[in-house]
Design a protein around this motif. Structure first.
Motif, PDB file in Angstrom:
ATOM      1  N   GLY A   1       8.288 -16.212 -86.165  1.00  0.00           N
ATOM      2  CA  GLY A   1       8.608 -15.852 -84.789  1.00  0.00           C
ATOM      3  C   GLY A   1       9.808 -16.610 -84.256  1.00  0.00           C
ATOM      4  O   GLY A   1      10.609 -16.066 -83.493  1.00  0.00           O
ATOM      5  N   VAL A   2       9.943 -17.877 -84.661  1.00  0.00           N
ATOM      6  CA  VAL A   2      11.103 -18.672 -84.247  1.00  0.00           C
ATOM      7  C   VAL A   2      12.381 -18.052 -84.802  1.00  0.00           C
ATOM      8  O   VAL A   2      13.390 -17.901 -84.089  1.00  0.00           O
ATOM      9  N   HIS A   3      12.363 -17.700 -86.080  1.00  0.00           N
ATOM     10  CA  HIS A   3      13.554 -17.098 -86.698  1.00  0.00           C
ATOM     11  C   HIS A   3      13.878 -15.742 -86.065  1.00  0.00           C
ATOM     12  O   HIS A   3      15.051 -15.428 -85.837  1.00  0.00           O
ATOM     13  N   LEU A   4      12.851 -14.948 -85.793  1.00  0.00           N
ATOM     14  CA  LEU A   4      13.078 -13.661 -85.132  1.00  0.00           C
ATOM     15  C   LEU A   4      13.618 -13.883 -83.724  1.00  0.00           C
ATOM     16  O   LEU A   4      14.525 -13.159 -83.272  1.00  0.00           O
ATOM     17  N   GLY A   5      13.097 -14.899 -83.024  1.00  0.00           N
ATOM     18  CA  GLY A   5      13.613 -15.216 -81.695  1.00  0.00           C
ATOM     19  C   GLY A   5      15.077 -15.591 -81.732  1.00  0.00           C
ATOM     20  O   GLY A   5      15.856 -15.209 -80.850  1.00  0.00           O
ATOM     21  N   GLY A   6      15.483 -16.338 -82.775  1.00  0.00           N
ATOM     22  CA  GLY A   6      16.895 -16.673 -82.921  1.00  0.00           C
ATOM     23  C   GLY A   6      17.756 -15.445 -83.116  1.00  0.00           C
ATOM     24  O   GLY A   6      18.856 -15.333 -82.553  1.00  0.00           O
ATOM     25  N   ALA A   7      17.260 -14.497 -83.918  1.00  0.00           N
ATOM     26  CA  ALA A   7      18.011 -13.253 -84.142  1.00  0.00           C
ATOM     27  C   ALA A   7      18.127 -12.451 -82.847  1.00  0.00           C
ATOM     28  O   ALA A   7      19.188 -11.868 -82.549  1.00  0.00           O
ATOM     29  N   ILE A   8      17.044 -12.422 -82.075  1.00  0.00           N
ATOM     30  CA  ILE A   8      17.086 -11.703 -80.788  1.00  0.00           C
ATOM     31  C   ILE A   8      18.094 -12.364 -79.856  1.00  0.00           C
ATOM     32  O   ILE A   8      18.859 -11.684 -79.160  1.00  0.00           O
ATOM     33  N   MET A   9      18.099 -13.691 -79.860  1.00  0.00           N
ATOM     34  CA  MET A   9      19.040 -14.434 -79.021  1.00  0.00           C
ATOM     35  C   MET A   9      20.471 -14.122 -79.417  1.00  0.00           C
ATOM     36  O   MET A   9      21.336 -13.871 -78.561  1.00  0.00           O
ATOM     37  N   TRP A  10      20.747 -14.149 -80.714  1.00  0.00           N
ATOM     38  CA  TRP A  10      22.109 -13.934 -81.208  1.00  0.00           C
ATOM     39  C   TRP A  10      22.543 -12.484 -81.004  1.00  0.00           C
ATOM     40  O   TRP A  10      23.509 -12.209 -80.291  1.00  0.00           O
ATOM     41  N   VAL A  11      21.820 -11.570 -81.625  1.00  0.00           N
ATOM     42  CA  VAL A  11      22.230 -10.161 -81.598  1.00  0.00           C
ATOM     43  C   VAL A  11      22.026  -9.559 -80.207  1.00  0.00           C
ATOM     44  O   VAL A  11      22.925  -8.903 -79.663  1.00  0.00           O
ATOM     45  N   GLY A  12      20.842  -9.772 -79.646  1.00  0.00           N
ATOM     46  CA  GLY A  12      20.563  -9.194 -78.333  1.00  0.00           C
ATOM     47  C   GLY A  12      21.417  -9.800 -77.239  1.00  0.00           C
ATOM     48  O   GLY A  12      21.978  -9.079 -76.401  1.00  0.00           O
ATOM     49  N   GLY A  13      21.540 -11.141 -77.239  1.00  0.00           N
ATOM     50  CA  GLY A  13      22.338 -11.796 -76.206  1.00  0.00           C
ATOM     51  C   GLY A  13      23.800 -11.409 -76.278  1.00  0.00           C
ATOM     52  O   GLY A  13      24.423 -11.069 -75.258  1.00  0.00           O
ATOM     53  N   ASP A  14      24.371 -11.440 -77.484  1.00  0.00           N
ATOM     54  CA  ASP A  14      25.777 -11.073 -77.633  1.00  0.00           C
ATOM     55  C   ASP A  14      25.991  -9.597 -77.323  1.00  0.00           C
ATOM     56  O   ASP A  14      27.017  -9.209 -76.741  1.00  0.00           O
ATOM     57  N   GLY A  15      25.031  -8.755 -77.725  1.00  0.00           N
ATOM     58  CA  GLY A  15      25.166  -7.322 -77.441  1.00  0.00           C
ATOM     59  C   GLY A  15      25.170  -7.045 -75.946  1.00  0.00           C
ATOM     60  O   GLY A  15      25.997  -6.269 -75.447  1.00  0.00           O
ATOM     61  N   LEU A  16      24.254  -7.665 -75.224  1.00  0.00           N
ATOM     62  CA  LEU A  16      24.213  -7.480 -73.769  1.00  0.00           C
ATOM     63  C   LEU A  16      25.491  -7.986 -73.117  1.00  0.00           C
ATOM     64  O   LEU A  16      26.041  -7.346 -72.210  1.00  0.00           O
ATOM     65  N   MET A  17      25.977  -9.140 -73.582  1.00  0.00           N
ATOM     66  CA  MET A  17      27.192  -9.704 -73.008  1.00  0.00           C
ATOM     67  C   MET A  17      28.394  -8.784 -73.267  1.00  0.00           C
ATOM     68  O   MET A  17      29.256  -8.604 -72.394  1.00  0.00           O
ATOM     69  N   MET A  18      28.451  -8.167 -74.444  1.00  0.00           N
ATOM     70  CA  MET A  18      29.559  -7.253 -74.760  1.00  0.00           C
ATOM     71  C   MET A  18      29.519  -6.027 -73.846  1.00  0.00           C
ATOM     72  O   MET A  18      30.563  -5.561 -73.373  1.00  0.00           O
ATOM     73  N   VAL A  19      28.319  -5.483 -73.614  1.00  0.00           N
ATOM     74  CA  VAL A  19      28.202  -4.329 -72.715  1.00  0.00           C
ATOM     75  C   VAL A  19      28.697  -4.690 -71.317  1.00  0.00           C
ATOM     76  O   VAL A  19      29.447  -3.936 -70.688  1.00  0.00           O
ATOM     77  N   ILE A  20      28.288  -5.859 -70.833  1.00  0.00           N
ATOM     78  CA  ILE A  20      28.711  -6.292 -69.500  1.00  0.00           C
ATOM     79  C   ILE A  20      30.221  -6.504 -69.463  1.00  0.00           C
ATOM     80  O   ILE A  20      30.886  -6.176 -68.467  1.00  0.00           O
ATOM     81  N   MET A  21      30.804  -7.026 -70.547  1.00  0.00           N
ATOM     82  CA  MET A  21      32.254  -7.235 -70.595  1.00  0.00           C
ATOM     83  C   MET A  21      33.007  -5.909 -70.578  1.00  0.00           C
ATOM     84  O   MET A  21      34.074  -5.797 -69.964  1.00  0.00           O
ATOM     85  N   VAL A  22      32.467  -4.892 -71.238  1.00  0.00           N
ATOM     86  CA  VAL A  22      33.097  -3.564 -71.191  1.00  0.00           C
ATOM     87  C   VAL A  22      33.097  -3.034 -69.763  1.00  0.00           C
ATOM     88  O   VAL A  22      34.106  -2.490 -69.279  1.00  0.00           O
TER      89      VAL A  22
END
Length: 319
Positions: A234-255
């Protein structure tokens, strides 16, 4: 705000819940929902009384409230205390999704529109005060954002939170406050003064994205000894969510911020005070034209042409 502690199996922390359970489990958070209902009613009343309030702003604000209802009433809240990966979903909802939609709804601008007399003057005094200017300064919001993300995930805070609902609720408040401060500065266009240049906002969001990436990667590579109270998968999956999900959301907001920049007449050429000053100084030194200190280079056709010739000459000299 309901929460469920991490259960311990015979071989250590039990795995987190199935995602279908996260999506289908609901517990009503009566106190939070009452606050959200009042906020929604006040906003809708103000929008109707305004007469010409943009529908997209109302939709954004209601979207923020809907995201908050989902975060605090669904399995995200029920399992977000004990399951690391679900906790990370809650984190992204509170520090990115809810604040970004809230800011896009321009609630402060709507409030200011309806204030009159002394109330309006007091409102203007508060938003123009040194305290608010300091809290919304780009460096300040970036430090707050980075500190909240790093200190709640890469220190002993997570372990302490596993056995404390008080810390869990405190962390939620920290995420929400950090997100509101960050996105009011990064994407807001309402009544807060001294808005940074669009270029500076992009830099701000890129640095914040770097913080999310760093924390996400560290969590993906974390050993079992780093978070003994949580299931390592769960910790490793949480890290992936943080990386991919966080960066993805930030990219959408930047667009979306880029679209705002293009459509904003005042942002046609927006280098910010420091870069604009440097540009004017370089123009004056190279051309001997002192008008750069007083005139807008981009509105003066002759000055703009001279500035472009200067850039071309510098390119030839150093090419």
């Amino acid at each position: 705000m309901a929460g469920a502690g991490q259960t311990m199996g015979p071989m250590g922390p039990a795995p987190g819940p199935a995602w279908v359970d996260v999506l289908t489990t609901w517990e009503i958070a009566w106190g939070v929902d009452a606050v959200l209902l009042v906020l929604g009613a006040l906003y809708l009343t103000g929008a109707v009384r305004h007469g010409s309030w943009p529908v997209r702003r109302t939709a954004s604000f209601l979207g923020a409230l809907a995201a908050a209802v989902l975060t605090w009433n669904s399995g995200i809240a029920v399992f977000g205390h004990g399951a690391f990966a679900v906790h990370m979903v809650m984190h992204l909802m509170l520090i990115m999704v809810v604040p970004a939609l809230w800011v896009a709804g321009h609630p402060l601008e709507l409030l200011r529109h309806h204030l009159r007399g002394g109330a309006a003057r007091r409102f203007d005094a508060v938003v123009g005060s040194r305290v608010v200017r300091g809290l919304t300064f780009p460096a300040t919001v970036l430090v707050v954002y980075a500190a909240v993300v790093v200190l709640t995930h890469l220190t002993g805070f997570m372990e302490a939170m596993a056995s404390s609902m008080a810390l869990h609720h405190t962390e939620q408040a920290l995420y929400l406050v950090a997100g509101l401060l960050f996105f009011h500065t990064a994407i807001g266009v309402d009544v807060l003064p001294h808005r940074p240049a669009y270029f500076a906002r992009f830099v701000l969001m890129l640095v914040a994205m770097g913080v999310d990436t760093l924390v996400g990667v560290v969590l993906m590579l974390a050993p079992a000894s780093m978070f003994p109270a949580y299931d390592l998968e769960g910790v490793h999956l949480g890290g992936a969510i943080m990386w991919v999900g966080g960066d993805g959301l930030m990219m959408v907001i930047m667009v979306l911020l880029g679209r705002l920049w293009v459509s904003d007449p005042s942002g046609r050429v927006d280098f910010g005070p420091w870069l604009e000053s440097a540009r004017r100084s370089a123009y004056s030194e190279q051309t001997g034209d002192a008008r750069a200190g007083d005139d807008d280079l981009d509105d003066d056709d002759e000055a703009l042409a001279a500035y472009n010739r200067m850039l071309a000459r510098l390119h030839r000299d150093h090419g």
